[in-house]
Each structure stands twice: as C-alpha cells, then as structure tokens.
Design an enzyme around this catalytic site. Structure first.
Site, PDB file in Angstrom:
ATOM      1  N   PRO A  91       0.811  -1.221   0.000  1.00  0.00           N
ATOM      2  CA  PRO A  91       0.000   0.000   0.000  1.00  0.00           C
ATOM      3  C   PRO A  91       0.841   1.267   0.000  1.00  0.00           C
ATOM      4  O   PRO A  91       1.917   1.309   0.595  1.00  0.00           O
ATOM      5  CB  PRO A  91      -0.775  -0.106   1.319  1.00  0.00           C
ATOM      6  CG  PRO A  91       0.034  -1.019   2.166  1.00  0.00           C
ATOM      7  CD  PRO A  91       0.929  -1.838   1.306  1.00  0.00           C
TER       8      PRO A  91
ATOM      9  N   CYS B 285       2.040  29.522 -15.984  1.00  0.00           N
ATOM     10  CA  CYS B 285       1.530  30.008 -17.270  1.00  0.00           C
ATOM     11  C   CYS B 285       0.800  28.914 -18.039  1.00  0.00           C
ATOM     12  O   CYS B 285       1.218  28.534 -19.139  1.00  0.00           O
ATOM     13  CB  CYS B 285       2.684  30.517 -18.120  1.00  0.00           C
ATOM     14  SG  CYS B 285       3.658  31.716 -17.259  1.00  0.00           S
TER      15      CYS B 285
HETATM   16  N1  PLP Z   1       2.316  -1.424  -6.212  1.00  0.00           N
HETATM   17  C1  PLP Z   1       2.400  -1.093  -7.502  1.00  0.00           C
HETATM   18  C2  PLP Z   1       3.020  -2.052  -8.450  1.00  0.00           C
HETATM   19  C3  PLP Z   1       1.907   0.139  -7.971  1.00  0.00           C
HETATM   20  O1  PLP Z   1       2.002   0.460  -9.264  1.00  0.00           O
HETATM   21  C4  PLP Z   1       1.310   1.041  -7.030  1.00  0.00           C
HETATM   22  C5  PLP Z   1       0.777   2.338  -7.469  1.00  0.00           C
HETATM   23  O2  PLP Z   1       0.894   2.817  -8.537  1.00  0.00           O
HETATM   24  C6  PLP Z   1       1.258   0.662  -5.695  1.00  0.00           C
HETATM   25  C7  PLP Z   1       1.750  -0.579  -5.307  1.00  0.00           C
HETATM   26  C8  PLP Z   1       0.640   1.556  -4.658  1.00  0.00           C
HETATM   27  O3  PLP Z   1      -0.670   1.847  -4.966  1.00  0.00           O
HETATM   28  P1  PLP Z   1      -1.565   2.659  -3.932  1.00  0.00           P
HETATM   29  O4  PLP Z   1      -0.835   3.899  -3.608  1.00  0.00           O
HETATM   30  O5  PLP Z   1      -2.832   2.907  -4.648  1.00  0.00           O
HETATM   31  O6  PLP Z   1      -1.737   1.783  -2.730  1.00  0.00           O
END
Ligand code: PLP
Length: 438
Positions: free
Chosen positions: A298, A366
């Site tokens: 996350p 801008c």
């Molecule tokens: N893992 C991968 C491979 C990702 O591409 C992302 C976000 O782009 C994340 C984890 C984290 O996602 P989030 O910030 O929505 O939890």
C-alpha cells in the site's frame, strides 16, 4: 500508476466535507478560534516560520493507518511493503520502517531512498515494467529481497546480470489476472489490455519451463490498480492466482509468498476509506488457507490523508462570471487536479465565518490547466490568507516539478506536538546547480 477518480466538485455534490472525518481523529482540525491545526500544531505558526507554500504531514496518521491494516490481517503470516512512490521523503519511509514495513520500490532512485531511510536490503521489493540493466545490477549487488518481474525478456536480463555477478536473484512474476478493479482507467493495471504484468497462462509456462541457473522463483505478485473500494476484484484475482499456485505445486514448484499489491482506496472528500473489516472477513480466510506468506504494497492508504499543501492567497480576480483565487501554489506543487481532474478539498486556515462564494483556486503558472480546484466554496478570502489543500500526502510532492523554474516547497512533519522540516525549500542555486554556461 498513481491517480484518483475523484473529480472536481465531488464533495459539493454530496454536501460532505473531508475535514470533519480528519478532525475526528485530530489529524487536521479547527481549534475554538477557528484556526486550522495539524494534530496539536497551528498551521499558521508553521507558515510564519517557513513561508508558503509547504506540505505538512501528520505522523500519527501513518501510525493509525498502519495499525488498522495490520489488525485486519491478524492471523495471517504477512508483511507490509510501503509503496515508496506515493511519498518518498526518507523521513516518511523511516516512519513506515519503524512501524515494521519493508519498502516497495520502482526505480534506482527509490531503492536508494529506501536504503538511505534505513530499510534493510532484504526488506526491499523492486518492481517496474521497465527496469534498466543499471537498476538490476544495483539491486543484485545490494542483494535486495525480490524482483517483481513483468516480462520474460526482463527475466533473462536479470538472470544474465546475476550470473555475471555470481549471485542468485529471487523472483516473483507479476501476473496480470485480467480482472476489472472498477477504478479510473489510468489507474487500472490488472486488465489484459494494460501494459503491466504477465498473463496467467504465460506466467505458468515461465514458472514451469524456465531453466535459468541464477534465478530462484520464490513467489508470485499482482497489483490490479489504485483507488479500489470493492473487495470483489481482489477476491477474483487472488482466487485465480491461488489456483495457479496449486497447479504449480502439483508440478513440484512451491512458491512461498503471494504479493497482493496495493490500491486500497481512500476518500478525497468525505465518505469512507477502503473497508478493511470486509477484507478481514472475505479475503483473509482465503489468504490464511493458502499456507503462503502474504505481502501487501500500500501507498496512498497510508500517505494521502496524512498531508496537506498550504498555500497563500496572492490575488483575487473576476473574469466574467468566474471568481478566481490566485494562490502561490499550483500544478508545480500539486499536479493531480490538472493531470487527472482529481478533487482535493480546499479549506481556509483561519475560518472567518463570512458567507461563501464559489471560486476557482488557481496557481501562478503560465497554463490554463494550472488549478488546484474548480467551483470551490470559500468564505470570501483576502490576499495573504492561507488555504489548506487536503489529502495531499500521496502522489503530490513526489510529482512536483520545477516548471516555470519554481522552487520545490519544503515538507514539514508534525510529530507529537513538535514540527520538523524534513525537506528544505529549494534554493535559486539548486535550480541551476547541474547546468554550466558553455
Ligand atoms: N504497487 C504497484 C506495483 C503500484 O504500481 C502502485 C501504485 O501505482 C502501488 C503498489 C501503490 O498503490 P496505492 O498507492 O494505490 O496503494
């Protein structure tokens, strides 16, 4: 990928505001004099000392969210790897490290930041659809825990570099389970049409047929998108992956961990975050029964509502029927509204109680697309008033730029009654430090 499906004026359509929710927990709230505080630190006090614009983060928010997620996973053998891309200040990575998280990184620079923040190499996962040879070599030399591999050609390159270095690289294939996460197209990553991951059938063939002497397959990985609120796509994807793991096991390939990715949604304007209670009930039993170690990645869930961007009103202006607030921050500090039409709640730092009018809050750059919010109800602001643009802890400072040769703002961390500058404001000198007159 990093965006949101929260479009302009969403909160005003449903009449909710994010602030009461954040206030409930004391992260961002007004005191009795209608002054905005982050935890128990006055935003105005910080502004008086560091100037504007700046980002401010609540440490407590990270701790509380980490605990909510961990509680939901109780009973599972799990490890959280913080998706550093959402906010990669080394102090923020360090907060998550202290809470017990490893780091999910996507580039050489993010790997470097995670290591500098004190994350041990054996708690780092390297992902990304386009890893360069330089990144792969650095990761193998540091002996990071895992490569999340997105194509067969990348696997071959990792094998060859590991072989040259006399090392073994641990690998999980990032599979594309072809499920619809019901989120914004820009942030859906687990559909067959997306560039991410390897189709399940192809991944199965690679696991079964690869004979690469410097690769050790230790797990399997997925990340189906961002800003997901529903349990169903996680469930569908995990079931598909667990079925694949069963077939692999029958063929003698035992994977030890399954990485179910990130993407747990947060509300940008009222409402609810991802429901980890439902996740506990519906997903955790599946994971427990798998007998595998569970990884999560996350980012936004921890960082987005930890932070706000604080800007100053420079001018008020009327063009036709439109009222504009011209602020001293814009798309160079927070590009999400311009880039994705993302919605961020905007509130005054000192609430005057005057009657509200609708304003477009725009920056000084801008570009017509340089705005922080459109049709925002604000109690008649005046020059020098401060505004807080909420939910700006994720995919905000990390996406900032020097466009118009603007200097990136400082970042402030509020921690237990004290505040610290965790990144200084950039200087004019820094703007040109890599340039030479020839
Ligand atoms: N893992 C991968 C491979 C990702 O591409 C992302 C976000 O782009 C994340 C984890 C984290 O996602 P989030 O910030 O929505 O939890």
């Amino acid at each position: 990928m990093a965006d949101s499906q929260n479009y302009i004026s969403k909160s005003h359509q449903d009449g909710k505001s994010l602030l009461p929710l954040l206030a409930e927990q004391n992260y961002f709230h007004y005191n009795d004099n209608n002054e905005l505080f982050c935890e128990n630190v006055s935003i105005k006090t910080i502004a008086d000392e560091v100037g504007t614009p700046f980002f401010v983060y609540s440490k407590k928010y990270f701790t509380d969210k980490y605990q909510t997620m961990s509680r939901a996973l109780a009973g599972c053998d799990f490890k959280i790897f913080y998706a550093v891309k959402s906010n990669y200040n080394i102090n923020i990575i360090n907060i998550l490290r202290e809470l017990g998280a490893g780091a999910d990184v996507n580039s050489l620079g993010e790997m470097y930041r995670a290591l500098k923040a004190g994350v041990p190499a054996n708690e780092i996962l390297l992902g990304g659809v386009g890893k360069s040879a330089e990144e792969i070599k650095f990761a193998i030399e540091k002996d990071i825990f895992l490569f999340k591999v997105e194509s067969e050609s990348e696997l071959l390159l990792i094998n060859s570099i590991a072989n040259d270095l006399g090392k073994i690289a641990r690998v999980a294939l990032r599979v594309n389970p072809d499920v619809d996460p019901h989120t914004h197209p820009y942030i859906s990553t687990g559909l067959a049409e997306n560039k991410f991951g390897i189709a399940l059938k192809e991944a199965e063939a690679i696991y079964l047929n690869s004979r690469l002497s410097s690769i050790q397959f230790t797990g399997i990985d997925m990340h189906i998108g961002s800003q997901i609120f529903s349990i169903a796509p996680y469930k569908a994807a995990i079931e598909k992956i667990l079925n694949l793991c069963q077939r692999l096991k029958a063929a003698g390939i035992n994977l030890h961990h399954i990485d179910i990715g990130g993407g747990y949604g947060i509300e940008y304007a009222g409402g609810k975050d991802f429901e980890f209670d439902a996740f506990s009930k519906e997903i955790v039993p599946l994971l427990k029964n798998s007998g595998m170690k569970i990884f999560l990645e996350p980012g936004r869930y921890f960082s987005a509502n930890s932070g706000a961007l604080i800007a100053k009103v420079l001018y008020l202006k009327k063009n036709g029927d439109k009222n504009f607030v011209i602020a001293d921050a814009g798309m160079s500090e927070l590009i999400r509204p311009s880039l994705y039409g993302a919605y961020h709640e905007i509130v005054p730092v000192s609430s005057s109680g005057k009657s509200e009018k609708m304003y477009d809050v725009v920056g000084p750059l801008c570009e017509s697309g340089d705005f922080l919010g459109k049709d925002i109800p604000l109690a008649e602001p005046a020059p020098n008033d401060l505004l807080a643009i909420l939910s700006a802890g994720a995919y905000s400072m990390v996406m900032s730029s020097n466009y118009n040769a603007r200097m990136r703002p400082p970042e402030i961390l509020v921690d237990n009654g004290k505040w610290h500058i965790i990144r200084k404001r950039e200087s004019l000198m820094q703007l040109i430090q890599n340039e030479e007159l020839v």
